[in-house]
Design a protein around this motif. Sequence first.
Motif, PDB file in Angstrom:
ATOM      1  N   GLY A 149      -4.507 -13.800 -12.260  1.00 51.33           N
ATOM      2  CA  GLY A 149      -3.928 -13.456 -13.250  1.00 51.33           C
ATOM      3  C   GLY A 149      -2.822 -13.513 -14.024  1.00 51.33           C
ATOM      4  O   GLY A 149      -2.946 -15.083 -14.197  1.00 51.33           O
ATOM      5  N   ASP A 153       1.177 -10.986 -11.340  1.00 50.48           N
ATOM      6  CA  ASP A 153       0.849 -10.974 -10.384  1.00 50.48           C
ATOM      7  C   ASP A 153       0.552 -12.138  -8.966  1.00 50.48           C
ATOM      8  O   ASP A 153       0.631 -11.611  -7.947  1.00 50.48           O
ATOM      9  CB  ASP A 153      -0.852 -11.006 -10.816  1.00 50.48           C
ATOM     10  CG  ASP A 153      -1.186 -10.170 -12.144  1.00 50.48           C
ATOM     11  OD1 ASP A 153      -0.715  -9.113 -11.734  1.00 50.48           O
ATOM     12  OD2 ASP A 153      -2.001 -10.450 -12.358  1.00 50.48           O
ATOM     13  N   LYS A 177      -9.086  -7.833  -9.454  1.00 45.57           N
ATOM     14  CA  LYS A 177      -8.427  -7.407  -9.949  1.00 45.57           C
ATOM     15  C   LYS A 177      -8.846  -5.858 -10.787  1.00 45.57           C
ATOM     16  O   LYS A 177      -8.022  -4.784 -10.591  1.00 45.57           O
ATOM     17  CB  LYS A 177      -7.496  -8.778 -11.117  1.00 45.57           C
ATOM     18  CG  LYS A 177      -6.727  -7.333 -11.531  1.00 45.57           C
ATOM     19  CD  LYS A 177      -5.673  -8.898 -12.073  1.00 45.57           C
ATOM     20  CE  LYS A 177      -4.724  -7.910 -13.157  1.00 45.57           C
ATOM     21  NZ  LYS A 177      -4.040  -9.029 -14.055  1.00 45.57           N
TER      22      LYS A 177
END
Length: 197
Positions: A149, A153, A177
Amino acid sequence: MKVVLATHNPHKVAEFQQIVAQTRPDLEVVAYDGPEPVEDGVTFAENALLKARAASAHTGLAALADDSGICVDVLGGSPGVFSAYWAGQRKDAAANLELLLDQLRDIADPHRRAHFNSTIALVTPEGREYVVVGEWPGRLAQGASGGGGFGYDPIFIPDGQKEGTERTVGDFSAEEKQAQSHRARAFAELVPLLEKL
């Protein structure tokens, strides 16, 4: 169909392309290389529309723009629209994350509720404008975890995980994700609008 994504952030471009590939493979999302407007809106929607209007006017294409951030309950919804600049005008993701963790250092887990917000604007060359919102609820970890990420994140723990096995988005694969994120949720709201174009 081709749309331009109004961002110079390569992470957002890659993330959008992955989301779109899963739901609308006929839609080609291209990066934007034009001038960036001043993001002086005070809401996610205002900033997303500013960016989408500028990109559509510059390219002559339909434009998507995402304005997103993390909203922390105990901070009254901040950083919110200031998420990218939380530690100053340099847009330093590591500094932003560290500052937020420092501000919450003495806050116990039950009070670390937060959500990611993604507000996506779609502007067509003919001047039609649409705005959709996706939210991803969760809470903030005490420290960063994982190498995946970007942005916040590594400290965001999404709701819906089995207790004792909870991970931050930094520990998620890209596929995990994309299936759950605030951008994926907002894009799902956008699909019916794209089908009208």
